[in-house]
Design an enzyme around this catalytic site. Sequence first.
Site, PDB file in Angstrom:
ATOM      1  N   SER A   1      18.555 -38.378 -39.163  1.00 22.16           N
ATOM      2  CA  SER A   1      18.410 -39.393 -41.030  1.00 22.16           C
ATOM      3  C   SER A   1      18.694 -38.486 -42.043  1.00 22.16           C
ATOM      4  CB  SER A   1      16.312 -37.891 -41.095  1.00 22.16           C
ATOM      5  OG  SER A   1      17.415 -36.065 -41.796  1.00 22.16           O
ATOM      6  N   GLY A   2      19.373 -37.970 -42.418  1.00 16.73           N
ATOM      7  CA  GLY A   2      20.354 -38.014 -43.799  1.00 16.73           C
ATOM      8  C   GLY A   2      19.365 -37.139 -44.753  1.00 16.73           C
TER       9      GLY A   2
ATOM     10  N   SER B   1      22.584 -33.080 -33.082  1.00 16.37           N
ATOM     11  CA  SER B   1      23.722 -33.660 -34.273  1.00 16.37           C
ATOM     12  C   SER B   1      24.709 -33.246 -34.078  1.00 16.37           C
ATOM     13  CB  SER B   1      23.335 -34.875 -35.173  1.00 16.37           C
ATOM     14  OG  SER B   1      22.028 -35.985 -35.267  1.00 16.37           O
TER      15      SER B   1
ATOM     16  N   GLU C   1      21.933 -39.796 -31.378  1.00 21.47           N
ATOM     17  CA  GLU C   1      22.949 -38.146 -30.777  1.00 21.47           C
ATOM     18  C   GLU C   1      24.262 -39.247 -30.181  1.00 21.47           C
ATOM     19  OE1 GLU C   1      19.712 -36.226 -31.590  1.00 21.47           O
ATOM     20  OE2 GLU C   1      20.153 -36.770 -29.612  1.00 21.47           O
TER      21      GLU C   1
ATOM     22  N   SER D   1      24.020 -37.031 -39.697  1.00 17.47           N
ATOM     23  CA  SER D   1      22.979 -36.422 -39.997  1.00 17.47           C
ATOM     24  C   SER D   1      21.589 -37.965 -39.025  1.00 17.47           C
ATOM     25  CB  SER D   1      21.910 -35.680 -40.697  1.00 17.47           C
ATOM     26  OG  SER D   1      20.981 -36.252 -41.633  1.00 17.47           O
TER      27      SER D   1
END
Length: 180
Positions: free
Chosen positions: A86-87, A45, A147, A84
């Site tokens: 997943s964050g 990312s 991505e 991101s």
Amino acid sequence: MNNLGKKIINELSEINNFINASDLFSLVSTIDKSSNIFLTGVGRSGLMLRAFTNRLMHLGYNAYMIGDISTPHTKPNDILIIGSASGNSTHLFQQAEKAINDKLKIAVITANKESSLVKKADILVIIPTQTKDTNPTSLQPMGTLFEQSSLLLYDSIVLMLMEKNGETSDSMKTRHANLE
């Protein structure tokens, strides 16, 4: 192109249909009004954001990838863009907290609308894909679809900013590195 390549392109086309256009326009407007644009992400990312940072510089913006040695100090009219899937990266969360304390706008591009970073966002763009931590919905592994989709999103933003500011490939080329 082989059959798998066609399947990847179909997945990317489907994801594009679910990205909220008004969130995208809000991000473009905020980027355009910001004094400095700081970008951060890890892993693949982060690589997509590095490419985006480069194009923002070609557009004439003051754009910096967090962690590069030439990144300047922030100020209140700046924006931090975090990518991101997943964050939930602790490192990115800490960067967001610091940026909020320094009065930066926070933009989060993520696949996880329930993540810890979402709560920090002034601008939120959700790319509805799987992450390395969720059940597979893509034929591609882990966060690959996120991505790829994020790179296409960033390139779309570049095109929007080009149109907004009357930039062309030729005008951007004048800002391209000449010491290669």
